[in-house]
Design a protein around this motif. Structure first.
Motif, PDB file in Angstrom:
ATOM      1  N   GLN A   1       0.696  -1.090   0.025  1.00  0.00           N
ATOM      2  CA  GLN A   1       0.067   0.070  -0.033  1.00  0.00           C
ATOM      3  C   GLN A   1       0.802   1.500  -0.159  1.00  0.00           C
ATOM      4  O   GLN A   1       1.840   1.292   0.880  1.00  0.00           O
ATOM      5  CB  GLN A   1      -0.993  -0.209   1.136  1.00  0.00           C
ATOM      6  CG  GLN A   1      -1.885   1.109   1.355  1.00  0.00           C
ATOM      7  CD  GLN A   1      -3.221   0.881   0.174  1.00  0.00           C
ATOM      8  OE1 GLN A   1      -3.240  -0.241  -0.204  1.00  0.00           O
ATOM      9  NE2 GLN A   1      -4.192   1.763   0.255  1.00  0.00           N
ATOM     10  N   VAL A   2       0.557   2.193  -0.916  1.00  0.00           N
ATOM     11  CA  VAL A   2       1.211   3.601  -0.774  1.00  0.00           C
ATOM     12  C   VAL A   2       0.277   4.433  -0.806  1.00  0.00           C
ATOM     13  O   VAL A   2      -0.698   4.576  -1.534  1.00  0.00           O
ATOM     14  CB  VAL A   2       2.023   3.491  -2.364  1.00  0.00           C
ATOM     15  CG1 VAL A   2       2.928   4.776  -2.300  1.00  0.00           C
ATOM     16  CG2 VAL A   2       3.079   2.524  -2.373  1.00  0.00           C
ATOM     17  N   GLN A   3       0.525   5.612  -0.104  1.00  0.00           N
ATOM     18  CA  GLN A   3      -0.314   6.659   0.080  1.00  0.00           C
ATOM     19  C   GLN A   3       0.414   7.917  -0.618  1.00  0.00           C
ATOM     20  O   GLN A   3       1.685   8.073   0.012  1.00  0.00           O
ATOM     21  CB  GLN A   3      -0.891   6.681   1.464  1.00  0.00           C
ATOM     22  CG  GLN A   3      -1.683   5.815   2.144  1.00  0.00           C
ATOM     23  CD  GLN A   3      -2.194   5.987   3.454  1.00  0.00           C
ATOM     24  OE1 GLN A   3      -1.788   6.650   4.275  1.00  0.00           O
ATOM     25  NE2 GLN A   3      -3.491   5.720   3.685  1.00  0.00           N
ATOM     26  N   LEU A   4      -0.123   8.809  -1.336  1.00  0.00           N
ATOM     27  CA  LEU A   4       0.236   9.797  -2.005  1.00  0.00           C
ATOM     28  C   LEU A   4      -0.236  11.128  -1.526  1.00  0.00           C
ATOM     29  O   LEU A   4      -1.390  10.990  -1.490  1.00  0.00           O
ATOM     30  CB  LEU A   4       0.512   9.590  -3.514  1.00  0.00           C
ATOM     31  CG  LEU A   4       1.035   8.143  -3.981  1.00  0.00           C
ATOM     32  CD1 LEU A   4       0.645   7.974  -5.595  1.00  0.00           C
ATOM     33  CD2 LEU A   4       2.404   8.216  -3.619  1.00  0.00           C
ATOM     34  N   VAL A   5       0.452  12.125  -1.344  1.00  0.00           N
ATOM     35  CA  VAL A   5       0.051  13.423  -0.765  1.00  0.00           C
ATOM     36  C   VAL A   5       0.593  14.455  -1.749  1.00  0.00           C
ATOM     37  O   VAL A   5       1.895  14.445  -1.561  1.00  0.00           O
ATOM     38  CB  VAL A   5       0.110  13.828   0.545  1.00  0.00           C
ATOM     39  CG1 VAL A   5      -0.516  15.144   0.762  1.00  0.00           C
ATOM     40  CG2 VAL A   5      -0.763  12.708   1.509  1.00  0.00           C
ATOM     41  N   GLU A   6      -0.042  15.132  -2.741  1.00  0.00           N
ATOM     42  CA  GLU A   6       0.669  16.161  -3.533  1.00  0.00           C
ATOM     43  C   GLU A   6       0.646  17.473  -2.701  1.00  0.00           C
ATOM     44  O   GLU A   6      -0.267  17.855  -1.974  1.00  0.00           O
ATOM     45  CB  GLU A   6      -0.218  16.208  -4.856  1.00  0.00           C
ATOM     46  CG  GLU A   6      -0.106  15.138  -5.737  1.00  0.00           C
ATOM     47  CD  GLU A   6      -1.344  14.420  -5.639  1.00  0.00           C
ATOM     48  OE1 GLU A   6      -1.946  13.482  -6.419  1.00  0.00           O
ATOM     49  OE2 GLU A   6      -2.191  14.348  -4.453  1.00  0.00           O
ATOM     50  N   SER A   7       1.334  18.431  -3.196  1.00  0.00           N
ATOM     51  CA  SER A   7       1.452  19.742  -2.707  1.00  0.00           C
ATOM     52  C   SER A   7       2.422  20.771  -3.574  1.00  0.00           C
ATOM     53  O   SER A   7       2.949  20.067  -4.611  1.00  0.00           O
ATOM     54  CB  SER A   7       2.295  20.018  -1.325  1.00  0.00           C
ATOM     55  OG  SER A   7       3.527  19.250  -1.428  1.00  0.00           O
ATOM     56  N   GLY A   8       2.128  22.064  -3.293  1.00  0.00           N
ATOM     57  CA  GLY A   8       2.969  23.067  -4.455  1.00  0.00           C
ATOM     58  C   GLY A   8       1.910  23.573  -5.211  1.00  0.00           C
ATOM     59  O   GLY A   8       2.493  24.478  -6.134  1.00  0.00           O
ATOM     60  N   GLY A   9       0.632  23.224  -5.580  1.00  0.00           N
ATOM     61  CA  GLY A   9      -0.043  24.038  -6.472  1.00  0.00           C
ATOM     62  C   GLY A   9      -0.282  25.353  -6.232  1.00  0.00           C
ATOM     63  O   GLY A   9      -0.258  25.810  -5.061  1.00  0.00           O
ATOM     64  N   GLY A  10      -0.980  26.115  -7.079  1.00  0.00           N
ATOM     65  CA  GLY A  10      -1.423  27.437  -6.739  1.00  0.00           C
ATOM     66  C   GLY A  10      -1.737  28.353  -8.048  1.00  0.00           C
ATOM     67  O   GLY A  10      -1.741  27.510  -8.993  1.00  0.00           O
ATOM     68  N   LEU A  11      -1.658  29.569  -7.849  1.00  0.00           N
ATOM     69  CA  LEU A  11      -1.958  30.370  -9.112  1.00  0.00           C
ATOM     70  C   LEU A  11      -0.624  31.129  -9.740  1.00  0.00           C
ATOM     71  O   LEU A  11       0.272  31.589  -8.484  1.00  0.00           O
ATOM     72  CB  LEU A  11      -2.921  31.568  -8.705  1.00  0.00           C
ATOM     73  CG  LEU A  11      -3.296  32.668  -9.414  1.00  0.00           C
ATOM     74  CD1 LEU A  11      -3.920  32.196 -10.897  1.00  0.00           C
ATOM     75  CD2 LEU A  11      -4.163  33.704  -8.942  1.00  0.00           C
ATOM     76  N   VAL A  12      -0.420  31.094 -10.767  1.00  0.00           N
ATOM     77  CA  VAL A  12       0.961  31.706 -11.359  1.00  0.00           C
ATOM     78  C   VAL A  12       0.517  32.383 -12.757  1.00  0.00           C
ATOM     79  O   VAL A  12      -0.600  31.930 -13.356  1.00  0.00           O
ATOM     80  CB  VAL A  12       2.055  30.807 -11.322  1.00  0.00           C
ATOM     81  CG1 VAL A  12       1.647  29.632 -12.517  1.00  0.00           C
ATOM     82  CG2 VAL A  12       3.300  31.320 -11.767  1.00  0.00           C
TER      83      VAL A  12
END
Length: 124
Positions: A1-12
């Motif tokens: 089992q692998v759990q993945l969490v993304e970050s770093g998005g935004g408005l540019v």
């Protein structure tokens, strides 16, 4: 089992840069090839980039070649996506995904685990 969490998005603004990161749980992260996908409103989920388990090989969809770079750090269980020269058409929710085989897969069905996604919005 692998759990993945993304970050770093935004408005540019168009022409700008963002770096997405995906943190994985579990001790088997290095066993999985990793990919980034994106999905714009009303569109199907689209392949963006792939990296092998060791990080020695990468593959990109044509529309991001030369602008995006995928990388991974197996010691830290992370995979990144550096996005430069962003365009309004790059606007989408971006997902990282884990591929249990070490071959390039451009279809979502080739990936077993998915993160929840992070929004990237590029203004013109």
């Amino acid at each position: 089992q692998v759990q993945l969490v993304e970050s770093g998005g935004g408005l540019v603004q168009a022409g700008g840069s963002l770096r997405l990161s995906c943190a994985a749980s579990g001790r088997t992260f290095s066993y999985y090839a990793m990919g980034w996908f994106r999905q714009a409103p009303g569109k199907e989920r689209e392949f963006v980039a792939h990296i092998t388990t060791s990080g020695d090989s990468t593959y990109y969809t044509n529309s991001v070649k030369g602008r995006f770079t995928i990388s991974r750090d197996n010691a830290r269980n992370t995979v990144g996506l550096q996005m430069n020269s962003l365009k309004p058409e790059d606007t989408a929710v971006y997902y990282c995904a884990a591929n249990p085989t070490n071959t390039v897969a451009v279809a979502p069905r080739g990936y077993k685990f998915w993160g929840q996604g992070t929004q990237v919005t590029v203004s013109s």
